[in-house]
Design a protein around this motif. Structure first.
Motif, short mmCIF file in Angstrom:
data_model
loop_
_atom_site.label_atom_id
_atom_site.label_comp_id
_atom_site.label_asym_id
_atom_site.label_seq_id
_atom_site.Cartn_x
_atom_site.Cartn_y
_atom_site.Cartn_z
N LEU A 9 1.01 -1.54 0.06
CA LEU A 9 0.28 0.08 0.18
C LEU A 9 0.71 1.41 0.09
N LEU A 10 1.68 1.47 0.80
CA LEU A 10 2.81 2.65 1.46
C LEU A 10 3.26 2.37 -0.45
N MET A 11 3.93 1.68 -1.11
CA MET A 11 4.52 1.72 -2.70
C MET A 11 3.52 2.15 -3.62
N ARG A 12 2.27 2.18 -3.47
CA ARG A 12 1.43 2.36 -4.31
C ARG A 12 1.28 3.86 -4.08
N ILE A 13 1.07 3.94 -2.72
CA ILE A 13 0.92 5.65 -2.54
C ILE A 13 2.15 6.55 -3.06
N GLU A 14 3.14 5.78 -2.53
CA GLU A 14 4.25 7.32 -3.22
C GLU A 14 3.72 6.69 -4.40
N GLY A 15 3.50 6.05 -5.73
CA GLY A 15 3.72 6.24 -6.85
C GLY A 15 2.22 7.14 -7.78
N VAL A 16 1.46 6.83 -6.35
CA VAL A 16 0.20 7.63 -6.74
C VAL A 16 0.58 9.27 -7.06
N GLN A 17 0.84 9.13 -5.89
CA GLN A 17 1.74 10.53 -5.40
C GLN A 17 2.60 11.47 -6.42
N GLN A 18 3.59 10.82 -7.41
CA GLN A 18 3.97 11.52 -7.94
C GLN A 18 3.60 11.43 -8.98
N VAL A 19 3.51 10.92 -9.50
CA VAL A 19 2.20 10.35 -10.77
C VAL A 19 0.56 11.69 -11.16
N ARG A 20 0.36 12.52 -9.60
CA ARG A 20 -0.25 13.04 -9.72
C ARG A 20 0.36 14.85 -10.53
N GLU A 21 1.38 14.57 -9.82
CA GLU A 21 2.50 16.10 -10.65
C GLU A 21 3.15 15.83 -11.90
N SER A 22 3.87 14.13 -11.93
CA SER A 22 4.41 13.87 -13.51
C SER A 22 3.47 14.32 -14.91
N LYS A 23 4.68 14.57 -15.40
CA LYS A 23 4.29 14.41 -17.47
C LYS A 23 5.15 14.17 -18.06
N TYR A 24 4.59 13.10 -19.41
CA TYR A 24 5.25 12.60 -19.74
C TYR A 24 5.70 13.64 -21.13
N ILE A 25 7.15 13.85 -21.15
CA ILE A 25 6.96 14.66 -22.40
C ILE A 25 8.04 14.24 -24.26
N MET A 26 7.46 14.58 -24.85
CA MET A 26 7.92 14.03 -26.17
C MET A 26 8.04 15.25 -26.76
N LEU A 27 9.19 15.22 -28.02
CA LEU A 27 10.34 16.22 -28.62
C LEU A 27 10.86 16.42 -29.82
N HIS A 28 11.14 17.00 -30.36
CA HIS A 28 11.75 17.06 -31.93
C HIS A 28 12.82 17.73 -31.35
N ALA A 29 14.32 18.68 -31.57
CA ALA A 29 15.32 19.48 -31.20
C ALA A 29 16.32 18.86 -31.77
N PRO A 30 17.17 20.23 -32.39
CA PRO A 30 18.77 20.10 -32.81
C PRO A 30 19.46 19.57 -31.44
N ARG A 31 20.35 18.49 -32.28
CA ARG A 31 21.82 17.66 -31.33
C ARG A 31 22.01 18.92 -30.89
N SER A 32 22.42 19.94 -31.48
CA SER A 32 23.46 20.96 -30.71
C SER A 32 22.18 21.98 -29.38
N ALA A 33 20.55 21.36 -29.39
CA ALA A 33 20.35 22.26 -28.49
C ALA A 33 20.54 21.48 -27.83
N LEU A 34 20.05 19.77 -26.76
CA LEU A 34 20.30 18.94 -26.23
C LEU A 34 20.62 19.24 -24.96
N GLU A 35 21.38 19.68 -25.03
CA GLU A 35 22.12 20.09 -22.99
C GLU A 35 21.51 21.10 -22.78
N GLU A 36 20.56 22.75 -23.67
CA GLU A 36 20.28 23.48 -22.77
C GLU A 36 18.20 22.70 -23.06
N ILE A 37 18.15 22.25 -24.00
CA ILE A 37 16.92 21.91 -23.14
C ILE A 37 16.99 20.55 -22.46
#
Ligand code: PRT
Ligand code: ZN
Length: 298
Positions: A212-240
């Motif tokens: 239950l504790l592990m699931r609660i941790e997962g639920v709480q983390q997920v509430r704030e979390s987002k999955y982000i996808m993008l395309h970028a030039p290799r040269s901008a990777l560090e800044e991104i």
């Protein structure tokens, strides 16, 4: 032999009821609950839910009637100080801070009344429903004031002449404002907590507490979390990488036919705001996509 079942106490009807049930549902628990029923049976976990007044939860766990409880830190701390004042041992254990039920126990004075810290408290009458917490707060600061213990409607005590100031829970502050009171000091920052009995549980029950504790941790983390996808030039990777909020190691994927560009996938453990997306775009990112995360287990 039947599997031993965990008993978890939550508030029957009040501010913590819906968020508590929501958390348990997100942890995968299915319960059947008839209206006004005191107990609900967990259909898919060996866990039953007991519905009680929030003030009774620390005692139920302390006395090992329930194994676990969800309760406000304010109620828990009041109980802790009450037990200590009566010379009784404190036997419940706080396991996790939960991300709901946020409020604060604060001192508030009538509008227009100046406040100068301890000098403004000395010898005054303070109305509250949290006498033990307030007593502890005053004692730690060596302030001598009279505590007027009420069972409710604390905010009207100054107007009725029963007290000079109050010590009460505040969330938005609108109750104080409506009663011409001004918040001056925080006594306790509060939120809901998960508590457990001090008694050693049989291994099967303990295993379910851990799950239950592990699931609660997962639920709480997920509430704030987002999955982000993008395309970028290799040269901008560090800044991104620098711009991605709260993400540790993004996955970098080559893009067929575009040797200078890559796809970046990352889990961000904070909300992603428009401002962040705009900055990422300025840094050279394109095809930005932000998705909610449903479950997470690390
Ligand atoms: O019947 P039972 O004893 O179970 O319920 P209860 O009436 O004692 O508790 P309930 O449901 O009011 O609150 C349960 C818990 O929610 C509290 O113990 C806190 O941990 C938490 N909580 C979070 C709050 C608030 N926010 C809150 N704002 N509890 C009470 N308030 C009250 C406060 O007392 C004041 O009267 O709301 C008013 C102030 O709100 P604002 O938004 O105007 O500042
Ligand atoms: Zn209560």
């Amino acid at each position: 032999m039947d599997e031993p079942r965990l008993k978890l106490a939550i508030q029957k009807s009040g501010r913590l009821t819906d968020p508590s049930l929501d958390l348990l549902t997100r942890c995968g628990l299915k319960i059947s609950r008839g209206k006004d029923q005191l107990m609900a049976f967990g259909e898919n976990m060996p866990l039953d839910v007991l519905f009680v007044r929030d003030d009774d939860i620390p005692d139920l766990v302390q006395e090992d009637v329930c194994d676990l409880g969800l309760v406000g830190l304010n109620v828990l701390e009041e109980k802790r100080h009450e037990l200590a004042a009566r010379g009784h041992p404190v036997r419940f254990e706080a396991l996790r801070t939960l991300d709901f039920g946020r409020c604060r126990l604060s001192l508030a004075v009538p509008e227009g009344q100046p406040f100068d810290g301890r000098r403004s408290l000395e010898g005054k009458r303070i109305a509250t429903t949290y006498p033990y917490l307030l007593e502890h707060y005053l004692r730690e600061r060596s302030i001598a004031a009279d505590i007027v213990t009420l069972s409710g409607a604390v905010e009207i005590a100054p107007r009725l002449g029963r007290a000079d100031l109050i010590c009460d829970l505040v969330s938005t502050g609108s109750t104080l404002q409506a009663n011409h009171l001004r918040e001056v000091e925080t006594v306790l920052e509060s939120h809901a907590v998960l508590i457990r009995t001090p008694v050693t549980l049989p291994p099967l029950k303990n295993e379910w507490v851990e799950r239950l504790l592990m699931r609660i941790e997962g639920v709480q983390q997920v509430r704030e979390s987002k999955y982000i996808m993008l395309h970028a030039p290799r040269s901008a990777l560090e800044e991104i990488r620098r711009l991605l909020p709260g993400s540790e190691s993004p996955t970098i994927i080559p893009l067929e036919g575009f040797p200078d560009r890559v796809a970046v996938h990352a889990v961000c453990r904070e909300n992603v705001f428009w401002e962040t997306l705009e900055r990422l775009k300025q840094a050279g990112a394109s095809a930005l996509l932000v998705l909610p995360v449903e479950k997470m287990l690390s």
